[in-house]
Every structure is written in structure tokens, then in C-alpha cells.
Design a protein around this motif. Structure first.
Motif, PDB file in Angstrom:
ATOM      1  N   GLU A 180       0.822  -1.211   0.000  1.00 26.59           N
ATOM      2  CA  GLU A 180       0.000   0.000   0.000  1.00 26.59           C
ATOM      3  C   GLU A 180       0.857   1.263   0.000  1.00 26.59           C
ATOM      4  O   GLU A 180       0.397   2.336  -0.349  1.00 26.59           O
ATOM      5  N   VAL A 181       2.118   1.128   0.419  1.00 24.75           N
ATOM      6  CA  VAL A 181       2.982   2.314   0.533  1.00 24.75           C
ATOM      7  C   VAL A 181       3.372   2.799  -0.869  1.00 24.75           C
ATOM      8  O   VAL A 181       3.248   3.974  -1.189  1.00 24.75           O
ATOM      9  N   ARG A 182       3.821   1.885  -1.689  1.00 32.14           N
ATOM     10  CA  ARG A 182       4.105   2.139  -3.103  1.00 32.14           C
ATOM     11  C   ARG A 182       4.858   3.436  -3.360  1.00 32.14           C
ATOM     12  O   ARG A 182       4.299   4.420  -3.882  1.00 32.14           O
ATOM     13  N   ILE A 212      14.374  11.640   0.246  1.00 30.77           N
ATOM     14  CA  ILE A 212      13.625  12.067  -0.937  1.00 30.77           C
ATOM     15  C   ILE A 212      12.618  10.977  -1.274  1.00 30.77           C
ATOM     16  O   ILE A 212      12.982   9.793  -1.356  1.00 30.77           O
ATOM     17  N   LEU A 213      11.353  11.366  -1.453  1.00 29.98           N
ATOM     18  CA  LEU A 213      10.333  10.406  -1.907  1.00 29.98           C
ATOM     19  C   LEU A 213      10.046  10.673  -3.373  1.00 29.98           C
ATOM     20  O   LEU A 213       9.858  11.830  -3.774  1.00 29.98           O
ATOM     21  N   ASN A 214      10.016   9.598  -4.178  1.00 29.19           N
ATOM     22  CA  ASN A 214       9.717   9.721  -5.605  1.00 29.19           C
ATOM     23  C   ASN A 214       8.377   9.083  -5.918  1.00 29.19           C
ATOM     24  O   ASN A 214       8.064   7.992  -5.424  1.00 29.19           O
ATOM     25  N   ASP A 215       7.623   9.769  -6.776  1.00 26.46           N
ATOM     26  CA  ASP A 215       6.300   9.304  -7.181  1.00 26.46           C
ATOM     27  C   ASP A 215       6.401   7.990  -7.956  1.00 26.46           C
ATOM     28  O   ASP A 215       7.229   7.864  -8.870  1.00 26.46           O
ATOM     29  N   LEU A 248      11.619   4.657   3.866  1.00 26.65           N
ATOM     30  CA  LEU A 248      10.546   5.019   2.931  1.00 26.65           C
ATOM     31  C   LEU A 248       9.181   4.871   3.592  1.00 26.65           C
ATOM     32  O   LEU A 248       8.314   5.734   3.459  1.00 26.65           O
ATOM     33  N   ALA A 249       8.986   3.756   4.296  1.00 26.14           N
ATOM     34  CA  ALA A 249       7.680   3.494   4.898  1.00 26.14           C
ATOM     35  C   ALA A 249       7.346   4.564   5.944  1.00 26.14           C
ATOM     36  O   ALA A 249       6.232   5.107   5.959  1.00 26.14           O
ATOM     37  N   VAL A 250       8.346   4.893   6.784  1.00 29.38           N
ATOM     38  CA  VAL A 250       8.083   5.899   7.822  1.00 29.38           C
ATOM     39  C   VAL A 250       7.952   7.286   7.180  1.00 29.38           C
ATOM     40  O   VAL A 250       7.095   8.084   7.568  1.00 29.38           O
ATOM     41  N   GLY A 251       8.786   7.569   6.178  1.00 23.05           N
ATOM     42  CA  GLY A 251       8.711   8.864   5.494  1.00 23.05           C
ATOM     43  C   GLY A 251       7.372   9.072   4.810  1.00 23.05           C
ATOM     44  O   GLY A 251       6.765  10.147   4.890  1.00 23.05           O
ATOM     45  N   LYS A 252       6.854   8.034   4.149  1.00 23.02           N
ATOM     46  CA  LYS A 252       5.550   8.152   3.465  1.00 23.02           C
ATOM     47  C   LYS A 252       4.429   8.316   4.494  1.00 23.02           C
ATOM     48  O   LYS A 252       3.478   9.072   4.277  1.00 23.02           O
ATOM     49  N   GLU A 288       0.390  11.898   6.526  1.00 21.71           N
ATOM     50  CA  GLU A 288      -0.248  12.502   7.691  1.00 21.71           C
ATOM     51  C   GLU A 288      -0.217  14.036   7.592  1.00 21.71           C
ATOM     52  O   GLU A 288      -1.191  14.711   7.931  1.00 21.71           O
ATOM     53  N   VAL A 289       0.888  14.584   7.080  1.00 20.79           N
ATOM     54  CA  VAL A 289       0.975  16.042   6.908  1.00 20.79           C
ATOM     55  C   VAL A 289      -0.052  16.488   5.855  1.00 20.79           C
ATOM     56  O   VAL A 289      -0.716  17.513   6.013  1.00 20.79           O
TER      57      VAL A 289
END
Ligand SMILES: NC(=O)c1ccc[n+]([C@@H]2O[C@H](COP(=O)([O-])OP(=O)(O)OC[C@H]3O[C@@H](n4cnc5c(N)ncnc54)[C@H](O)[C@@H]3O)[C@@H](O)[C@H]2O)c1
Length: 345
Positions: free
Chosen positions: A74-76, A102-105, A315-319, A324-325
Motif C-alpha cells: 500500500e505504501v508504493r 527524498i520520496l519519488n512518485d 521510505l515506509a516511515v517517510g511516506k 499525515e501532513v
């Protein structure tokens, strides 16, 4: 698919203050998130290549590590953690580690967020340690004496996550080469309302012998604990700093890792144990194997958990923080960050 502005996600910067606001007090949820991520990784729904260590001839104690990763489920999301370790910072009064994530789409590849990540990194590390403490002690009486060897920021986060997931200790031992760090951590334990007795030990031996659950969170680059007899009482050891224990100690213990390929690199104690023994047979399995019941944990042997630290956890915690933000309508978007969006002008 139409390319162009509509397909490009907004780019946001998430500062440490927002990260901390989102993560505070959510230890149980975060441990579950880390466990779910280990399961996804164990099932192969991730890409997690080896970390790249950037080192400098003029600053031999420093390093910056790149952890690229991709996670499904689900994080994807794809992304990169870029984390510096400058141990000399401590003498200047600032934390050793600093980081961005950095998170990438998933669909366009566009970076859509840059997050302050020293807190995310400490959080996923501590959540992983708390998960291991839980799963690796299920077959034995729950430890009531904990000892910390290395009393910096990671030790504090591990303690926070253990407390936040229901652990309480009759005795908390602390050992650090720096008396100031040991005193600072003992002061934190006191302020945090830790029950039981708090003891500052002047040797790692005393801290280990006096604890059923031992946490290593030092910055040791090579093993400084060599005597297997210190572990004669068969504690569970969370070897978060990875390089404290002589390989002989691992070879005499039950070894659980987060990822075998990762953990047996970079001169970790597990890597040294592989070199010394000439095989990987000393690794009992991963924490995912333990959670799934594929491997058992004997109640009467020393158990060492060596978590190399996986980018998929960041990644999981960052997403989780990003989403949440967004949910709180507090995302700070940088307008015009990507500005060249039409191929032919
Ligand atoms: N496995 C992972 O996923 C992961 C993730 C994050 C951090 N870490 C590791 O955790 C460790 C601790 O990080 P931190 O941010 O708390 O560092 P920190 O600098 O805040 O604290 C480390 C403490 O260890 C003490 N120390 C150093 N050598 C020692 C020794 N031989 N015996 C006792 N104490 C000793 C130092 O005096 C210092 O107080 C680092 O090694 C870091 O790489 C691991």
C-alpha cells in the motif's frame, strides 16, 4: 498517457518540526508499520540495493551513506535516504547524524517530497529494535533488566520505543566511554520517569552481565567486546551499532538479522563472523522469519539481533509522515520547483 503539468506532483519540504509532531507518541503504530515493511521486504515486494558508503581521505571518521529503495504494497513509493555520520560533531555539541529523505512518485518518478530524516532514521531504527525485543523474547521470561552500551541519540530513541510499547524495567544499566554521555542519558531516563533502578556502569562487562536485554548503540568501528563469558546468562542483544561484538561471540549465539545480504557487508560483526567461519551457517534467519514462525528462538541461548538498517523502512516511515501532513492540510509545497514541464516549450 498525457505528459505535462497535470501529471507532475507538487514538491514539498517537510521540516523536522513537522516530522516530530507527526511521529510523537505513535510508537505502537510505528512498530507495526516496521513489522509490516519487514514482511513486504521478506515477500520480495521491495527493491533494496546495497547502501553506498561515501568516505573521505581527509576525514576518515566521517561518511555519508546513500540508501536507495523502492517499496510496494500500500505504501508504493520509491526514494533515497542520504545520511551523514560525522562523529566529531559531538565534540562541537551537535548530533553526529544528519539526513534528508527524498520520496519519488511511483508513476512519474518525480521527487515529491524532501523530508528531514535524522528523526525518521532514528525512529525506524528504534521501532525495529522494539519489534526485535518483542519477537525475540517471546519464548523466554520477559526481560526486566536492560543495559545500554553507548548512550547517545539512538539509545534514547530505543528506550522511548520500548517504553512506548509497554516495556518496563526493574533495572536500567548504562555504559558509555564518555562519562558526559552516560550522565546525559541517565538524566534523560530520570526525566522520562523511568521506574526501577538506574545504574551507570564503568565497564561494558558490568552492563552486559547485569542485563537480560542488551542494547549496543555505540560508534565503535571495530569489535571491543571479546569475552563470550560475559554472555553466560544468555541475554537477548540488540546489536544496533553492528560492530561492537567480536565474531566469536556471534558464532556462539543465535543470530537474527534484518536482511542477510545487507548485514554481511561493510565489516559488521556478522560480516567478520562470515569471514572467520567461511560460511553463513551462523545466521539463524531474519526477523521476518521469526515473525512468520519459520525459525524458532531458543529460550536458553544468547540471541543477537543485527539490523543493518534498510532503506525500505525509511521510505515506509517517510511516506507515513508525508501522508499525515497531507491529511492535516499542512503540506508546505515549494511552488514552481519543477519549472520546465513542456518538452517543446
Ligand atoms: N543499524 C541501524 O539501522 C542503525 C541506524 C541508525 C544508527 N545506527 C548506529 O547507532 C549508533 C549510535 O548512533 P547515535 O546517533 O546514538 O550516536 P551518538 O554519537 O549520539 O552516540 C554514540 C555513543 O557511543 C559512545 N561510544 C563510542 N564507542 C563506545 C564504546 N566502545 N563503548 C561504549 N560507548 C561508546 C559514544 O561516546 C557516544 O556517546 C551508530 O553506530 C550508528 O551508526 C544504526
Amino acid at each position: 498517457m498525457t505528459a505535462g503539468p497535470a501529471a507532475v506532483p507538487p514538491f514539498a519540504v517537510i521540516p523536522g518540526t513537522q516530522v516530530q509532531e507527526v511521529l510523537r507518541g505513535r510508537e505502537k503504530e510505528l512498530v507495526e508499520l516496521v513489522e509490516a515493511t519487514y514482511r513486504l521486504h521478506g515477500a520480495g515486494d521491495s527493491v533494496n540495493p546495497r547502501s553506498y558508503f561515501l568516505r573521505f581521505p581527509d576525514r576518515p571518521s566521517a561518511r555519508i551513506i546513500a540508501l536507495p529503495a523502492s517499496i510496494g504494497g500500500e505504501v508504493r513509493v520509491d526514494g533515497l535516504k542520504w545520511i551523514s555520520s560525522f562523529p566529531e560533531n559531538i565534540a562541537a555539541g551537535i548530533p553526529r547524524a544528519s539526513a534528508v529523505l527524498i520520496l519519488n512518485d511511483h508513476d512519474t518518478g518525480y521527487p515529491f517530497a524532501c523530508l528531514e530524516s535524522s528523526v525518521i532514521s532514528a525512529t525506524r531504527t528504534a521501532a525495529s529494535a522494539a519489534a526485535a525485543a518483542d519477537w525475540l523474547t517471546r519464548s523466554r521470561p520477559r526481560p526486566v533488566r536492560i543495559g545500554f552500551v553507548g548512550a547517545g541519540l539512538i539509545a534514547r530513541y530505543v528506550h522511548t520505543f520500548l517504553s512506548g510499547t509497554g516495556w518496563a524495567f526493574d533495572e536500567t544499566g548504562v555504559h558509555d566511554l564518555s562519562a558526559a554521555s552516560a550522565a546525559g542519558f541517565a538524566g534523560y531516563l530520570d526525566r522520562a520517569g523511568t521506574g526501577g533502578r538506574i545504574t551507570v556502569h564503568d565497564s561494558a562487562e558490568a552492563a552486559i552481565r547485569g542485563s537480560d536485554l542488551v542494547v549496543f548503540a555505540t560508534v565503535a568501528g571495530t569489535p571491543h567486546v571479546h569475552d563470550p563469558s560475559w554472555f553466560g546468562h544468555s541475554p537477548v542483544v540488540l546489536h544496533v551499532s553492528l560492530r561492537d561484538l567480536a565474531p566469536e561471540i556471534l558464532l556462539g549465539a543465535v543470530n537474527v538479522v534484518d536482511d542477510v545480504e545487507h548485514c554481511l557487508t561493510a565489516q559488521t560483526s556478522a560480516h567478520l563472523a562470515e569471514q572467520l567461519s567461511g560460511s553463513r551457517a551462523f545466521v539463524t534467519g531474519t526477523l521476518d522469519d521469526v515473525m512468520a514462525g519459520r525459525v524458532g528462538v531458543p529460550p536458553d541461548r544468547t540471541v543477537v539481533f543485527s539490523p543493518f538498517g534498510l532503506g525500505v523502512l525509511d521510505l515506509a516511515v517517510g511516506k507515513f509522515v508525508h501522508d499525515e501532513v497531507v491529511r492535516r492540510h499542512e503540506l508546505q509545497v515549494v511552488d514552481g520547483f519543477f519549472s520546465e514541464l513542456r518538452r517543446h516549450g
